[in-house]
Design a protein around this motif. Sequence first.
Motif: not given
Lengths: 281, 242
Positions: B176-177, B182, B207, B221, B223-224
């Motif tokens: 992630e960093r 993600q 998340r 969510r 799709t977002d």
Amino acid sequence: MSVDEGHRSCRAPVGQVHWRVRGAKAQGDSHRRLGMPCQDAFHFAEVSATEGSAPTYVLAVADGAGSRRRSGEGADHAVRVGTQAVERLLAAGPCPAGAADWGYLAGEAFRDAHRTLLGLFRAYGDPADFATTLTLAILHRHYVAWAAVGDCFLVVRAKRGLDASFALVDLEPKSRYGAAADETAFVTSDRCLETLRNYAMDDPRVTGVLLSTDGLESPFVRNSGRDPQVTESIVRSVMEYFDEQPQQPDAALGDFLYSPQFRQYTQDDKTIVVAVSDDDR
Amino acid sequence: MTNIHDRITVQPRSVIPFPDDLDDEDPVERRLVLLLCLDTSGSMRGRSIQEVNDKLGTWFAELRRNPYYARALEVALVTFGEGGVCAWRGPERVAYRDAGPGTFVPLSEFRPPQLRADGNTPMGEALRRSIDLIDQRKKFLRRHAEQVYRPLLWLVTDGAPTDPWEPLIQRIADAERNGHLQLHAVGVGAGASGERRRVLEALSPARNYELNVNIEGLLARMTDSIDQVRGRDQTTNWRRRP
């Protein structure tokens, strides 16, 4: 379909630049499905620096953070407080004389709005619940100044018709794979003012300004390599529509945002404020 | 301040034309990589797995209607539960040794499998496999001079893992960093245990969600997240005036 529509236009004295401003916002499909309200907001107003001076227009858009409980309220407050901050500063001092002064004023107005908003949000609860971006744009004669925190974007048009050119003048810096790639800044963030972007341009050729939340970034901004560009055809379409049909109300813009084509590009809330000048530049 | 809201002149409304050639201006320059890591353990039996099968198909069909996603989005599926940890290339189960960068299928061609539920919850192994597949796909695309948005990994589970998962915390945090992926970690179903919540929070502190809503809410969510990673994962250089 519900469209939150904006507004109006008025006639400036002869010899002064008159801008017609339209705005609308539309709830994103994903928000609708989740039962979430539209968390974007916009506002605009005509203000006068001093009695008899050229009119000044303030445009504001804000995008409430989707994950925050009261971010829609935060966005509503932000656009109004931001607009009022510009008005206050203009009333308090002489009209800025050049682009640098306009850019400075935009930044000071943002700082002023930031202080006011934090105080307001603290009075209601935890400011983080009201997290929102905010971009202010100020139009005065041939000056365009802006101040922004977060991921709204600003496009300007120079000239018109076949000679028109379009430029993306403000977009939040984003890293390609960096740690901050999915983090945007908010008015309520601790480091808000460290990320403030305030600039101004002085260009008598400018005939159009478009301010939008990131919900429209997908169709309006192309990622061409390392140099994001405006998708000219769509900005041209919007601005020329209001060039040619000056009396059309904001509802036309609302219809546009709710069109099936847009819904294919993004399911996010969408907000747009467009200003086109009336003079023949 | 003159508020100009009051002076509206309403005319018969016409329509702002939406340019026909918009897609021509927006060539696929960067790929979107999405891997769904889904729980198919015994606790998903019956209505839960049936709903996943039904709604996933609808969701992918809806995504395909977006011309950009149809061209740019690549999808792979890893399941854990029935049959152990399985990779899927569209509707086909891929043997463990064969799963690699080719497991990803363009959205335009992707058809989800009919999943069945059984067995325990080897989430740790499934996540490890998912991250490996994403790494392989990214390297493959880079070798072919394709640019890639930050890959999205969605973990969806209704239970707690039955295999070791703690070693993945650091690996995921590093990934992630460094912008390599993600992770969205989602707990679904009413049987939300404290253990499941603890695991999801540890794997994805920023998340993790408990969604006791219908699967449409989850898919919305997702799709977002695709919209957001595409909108926000951009570059730093742009023209600014003055």
